[in-house]
Design an enzyme around this catalytic site. Structure first.
Site, PDB file in Angstrom:
ATOM      1  CB  CYS A  15       6.682  60.618  65.546  1.00  0.00           C
ATOM      2  SG  CYS A  15       7.160  59.137  66.464  1.00  0.00           S
ATOM      3  CB  CYS A  87      57.290  47.113  54.403  1.00  0.00           C
ATOM      4  SG  CYS A  87      57.145  48.317  55.744  1.00  0.00           S
ATOM      5  CB  CYS A  90      53.489  51.260  54.081  1.00  0.00           C
ATOM      6  SG  CYS A  90      55.261  51.564  54.024  1.00  0.00           S
ATOM      7  CG  ASP A 504      19.855  19.604  50.039  1.00  0.00           C
ATOM      8  OD1 ASP A 504      19.142  19.174  50.947  1.00  0.00           O
ATOM      9  OD2 ASP A 504      19.430  19.997  48.942  1.00  0.00           O
ATOM     10  CG  ASP A 706      20.460  23.002  44.880  1.00  0.00           C
ATOM     11  OD1 ASP A 706      19.909  22.647  45.940  1.00  0.00           O
ATOM     12  OD2 ASP A 706      20.095  22.632  43.760  1.00  0.00           O
ATOM     13  CG  ASP A 710      19.861  23.728  50.719  1.00  0.00           C
ATOM     14  OD1 ASP A 710      19.348  22.925  51.511  1.00  0.00           O
ATOM     15  OD2 ASP A 710      19.958  23.516  49.501  1.00  0.00           O
TER      16      ASP A 710
END
Length: 823
Positions: A15, A87, A90, A504, A706, A710
């Site tokens: 809007c 180098c 650059c 864990d 895992d 976690d």
């Protein structure tokens, strides 16, 4: 400078009030003088003063402010393979040019792998604009034709670059070798009087000129591009140093031809030619060595199968892998590579996944099991259904991840870049000061000139630029060989600083497949026996996905118990579950759940403590508000977990276990694994808080997990490590993904980080030490000391050029030693 405009697409405007909010917030960005939104095209046009803020800074600031207002601007990332850099300066020049391009949020250029990584706004800038910006800086981008593999195109470009260097070197040797022999023979009196004739001087000129303007032409064009962009690079030093020797010799030759020795009689054509030829030789060897740093990517790409045997309409057809689509049925014979990711729908076999996970033992697969593309079917005939194809396969994701990590800049590199930006101007200043001092001290123009040339050509900004990225490339590639994937070079750098690692428990230390060991009913209640309690608990847990709940259901099914369907199932995070079974309200969970629900424990507390002391996770079962039974569940420690903890201790790391289990059970498992410290009774939402607690103690923390719960802790940790057998959410959040579900990958990743950073420090010590020691020697600081060797007291520009060429090669060669690190 006149004002500039930037147009960005905006998502989420509905809007006129949205338009006003976007305009208002965009105007607050630094350097912005006006902002106008076109609601129909959903774009905002921002007018800004480039003297106040650059294009990338304005773009980032405007997007951030639009997002704060509740809207969004789409962004994307692209990699551009580059050619023409000589180098690190650059790389910095291209980076600055890209960052000034409107619509670019951030650009990073890696000199070692010759790639630019650009984060940009698609509606504001196109790939063609980015390529044009690179070309405007004087460099080029490797382009691909329709149907051409991008990797093949880049490899062809790199080979063409090496072929060009070979051609230059060949021409350089053809002209420089006789030039050097004649010049040195004449200086040493080995060639007789004829060598002092004027025609010999002109011969030397004719031999030196092709070297100067054909072999050395790239240094002139490189110096021009660098100066045009307002910076200086190695090309400037080489062009200056060789030109001073060459044009001084031309002037002496012209004066001699006119019969005058007013500016001297000795020619230095061999100096300019040998400087250029030696540096070209160094660049060729450097390019070859740099190519070897990306061998890990080449190996990964080489793993991709070329064809697949698809089953269509009952017929087996061999088709290119690129034509395989999701849902295709693929037939894989013994000894063949699995073409794409999929799921086994027929057959059994063992699969060699070592090339992806680093796990040497084959993995047994049966119907329903997932398989990974590029792994090898060892035994049986398999039919698999394709699930992930093209860019979505695990191998493609690994390749992208390794490329991104190799191309990213480590934090330590940014410091080096700032030094390199001032290095060449400082060297030029030192060379001029050296010339003035020597000329004033000796009055000998030629001696002062040779000192100036030696300072210019011995300085080596390339070694500094290569010190970090080459080691990062080799380190990241080495990790990929072992199934250790670093998201970026910052993660590789940070891992070596860790003081503590949090593990864990479930699925990380333990197998995550617990089994029921004890069912202890409360015989004080009527109608309670072990099977009845197990049946009710298992029925209630049927709606749960928690490993402990699945273990209870599995045990009930093994006992042949009929399980009714639960009603009103409710999972209570960190506590357990509640359900209605056979008209009874059943609670299954930890002691906290019993206390929360006001359950009467009926004297089972002592039995629970005994189970916990025996390393059992104790599940309480309550019926209608009364404790009815205890179920003991044990999760066995994974093979290798204790070895992994011992390896982390050898790396001087504190090892901590975090679990939702009670203290007694947690400590029993910790003792078995050799863990130092335990956080028990941790709710899923509190894991990140415990990571923060350790960080507040002054520890740098690595978090290994895992699961989905976690993810916040992985993000909070200094380095998050996700076990690859876990969830996509954990892997996406983590800094390091361990493709093997083996905890021994954690000390391997940290050891690799330590080895890589040690290698980087060696490279930086050499690169900076080389320049700090040899630039003053080239300037002549040892000249007054009789004890110093003559070749150091009067350092020849030829020796200086040889040292310069050797310095870059030595840095890359040292980085390649990382490939021999044993993890």
């Amino acid at each position: 400078m006149s004002e500039k405009q930037l147009t960005l697409p905006v998502i989420g405007m509905t809007c006129a009030n949205c338009v006003a909010a976007v305009e208002r917030n965009a105007k607050k960005a630094e350097g912005v003088t006006d902002a106008a939104v076109n609601f129909a095209s959903e774009k905002v046009t921002v007018t800004y003063d480039p003297d106040v803020a650059g294009g990338a800074a304005v773009t980032s600031d405007v997007i951030e402010r639009i997002r704060r207002a509740g809207y969004d601007v789409p962004t994307a990332e692209i990699e551009l393979p580059l050619v023409g850099m000589t180098c690190t300066n650059c790389a910095n020049t291209i980076e600055r040019r890209l960052n000034k391009t409107e619509g670019v949020l951030e650009a990073s250029v890696n000199y070692a792998n010759e790639r630019a990584t650009v984060r940009y706004t698609p509606g504001a800038v196109t790939r063609a604009d980015l390529v044009a910006a690179v070309r405007k800086a004087g460099y080029d981008v490797v382009e691909t034709t329709a149907g051409e593999d991008p990797f093949d195109a880049e490899a062809a470009a790199r080979e063409a670059e090496i072929a060009h260097q070979k051609k230059r070197l060949t021409v350089g040797i053809i002209f420089t070798l006789p030039l050097f022999i004649i010049s040195m023979g004449r200086d040493l009196g080995l060639l007789g009087d004829w060598a002092n004739a004027l025609w010999v001087d002109w011969l030397l000129f004719l031999l030196a000129t092709p070297v100067q303007f054909y072999v050395g032409w790239d240094y002139y064009t490189g110096a021009y591009k660098s100066l045009r962009n307002g910076s200086t690079n190695m090309d400037v030093l080489v062009a200056l140093g060789s030109s001073v020797a060459y044009f001084y010799s031309v002037a002496v030759l012209l004066f001699k031809t006119a019969g005058s020795h007013a500016i001297g009689h000795h020619l230095y054509f061999e100096t300019s030619a040998v400087i250029i030829t030696l540096i070209v030789a160094g660049k060729l060897l450097e390019a070859r060595a740099k190519g070897r740093t990306s061998e890990a990517i080449k190996k990964l790409i080489g793993l991709q199968p070329k064809t697949a045997r698809v089953v269509r309409d009952g017929q087996e057809l061999d088709i290119p892998v690129a034509e395989v689509v999701t849902g295709d049925l693929l037939r894989v014979r013994p000894g063949e590579k699995i073409p794409v990711d999929g799921r086994v729908v027929d057959g059994r076999s063992s699969i060699d996944e070592s090339m992806i996970t680093g796990e040497s033992l084959p993995v047994d697969k049966k119907i329903g099991d997932a398989v990974i593309g590029a792994t090898i079917n060892r035994q049986g005939l398999l039919t698999i259904e394709a699930s992930n194809v093209g860019r979505d396969t695990v191998l493609s994701q690994i390749i992208r991840m390794v490329e991104q990590a190799q191309g990213s800049k480590a934090p330590i590199q940014r410091v080096v870049d700032r030094v390199a930006a001032w290095f060449v101007p400082a060297v030029i200043l030192i060379a001029l000061v050296t010339f003035v001092i020597w000329y004033m001290a000796t009055g000998d123009f030629v001696t002062a000139l040779l000192r100036l040339v030696a300072v210019l050509v011995i300085a080596c900004p390339c070694a500094m630029g290569l010190a970090t990225p080459t080691s990062i490339m080799v380190g990241v590639g080495k990790g990929a060989e072992y199934g250790i994937l670093f998201k970026n070079s910052a993660a590789l750098e940070e891992a070596h600083r860790l003081d503590a690692v949090i593990l864990d428990k479930t699925g990380t230390i333990t197998r995550g497949q617990p089994a029921v060991t004890d069912v202890i009913p409360n015989y004080e209640l009527r109608m309670t026996n072990a099977d009845q309690m197990l049946r009710l608990a298992a029925a209630a847990e049927r709606g749960s996905e928690h490993p402990l709940g699945e273990a209870i259901v599995r045990e009930a099914e093994m006992r042949g118990l009929a399980l009714p369907q639960p009603e009103a199932f409710e999972a209570i995070a960190g506590h357990g579950i509640a359900a209605t079974v056979d008209g009874q309200r059943v609670l299954v969970g930890n002691r906290r759940l019993m206390e929360r629900e006001g359950v009467h424990l009926n004297g089972l507390g002592e039995r629970a403590e005994a189970l916990e002391a025996a390393a059992r996770t104790t599940m309480w079962v309550a019926l209608d508000g009364e404790a009815a039974a205890l179920i003991g569940v044990a999760d066995t420690i994974k093979e290798g977990s204790a070895d992994a903890v011992a390896a982390m201790h050898k790396l001087d790391l504190q090892v901590i276990m975090m679990t939702g289990d009670n203290q007694a059970t947690a400590e029993a498992i910790a003792r078995e694994a050799g863990i130092d410290r335990v956080f028990a009774g941790v709710l899923p939402g509190d894991k990140a808080g415990y990571v923060k607690k350790l960080q507040d103690e002054g520890l740098r923390v690595g978090m290994v997990g895992d699961g989905i719960n976690d993810a916040p802790a992985l993000a909070q940790a200094n380095v998050g490590l996700a076990i690859g057998t876990g969830t996509d959410v954990a892997m996406e959040t983590a800094d390091v993904t361990l493709m093997r579900g083996d905890l021994r990958s954690v000390p391997q990743a940290i050891h690799l980080s330590q080895a890589t950073m040690r290698n980087i420090h060696q490279n930086l010590f050499w690169a900076f030490g080389y320049n700090v020691v040899l630039i003053p020697i080239a300037a002549g600081v040892l000249a007054p000391f009789a004890w110093a060797p003559d070749f150091l007291r009067e350092l020849s520009p030829i020796l200086a050029a040889g040292a310069m060429a050797f310095s870059s090669i030595s840095v890359v060669t040292n980085a390649l030693r990382l490939r021999r690190v044993k993890l």
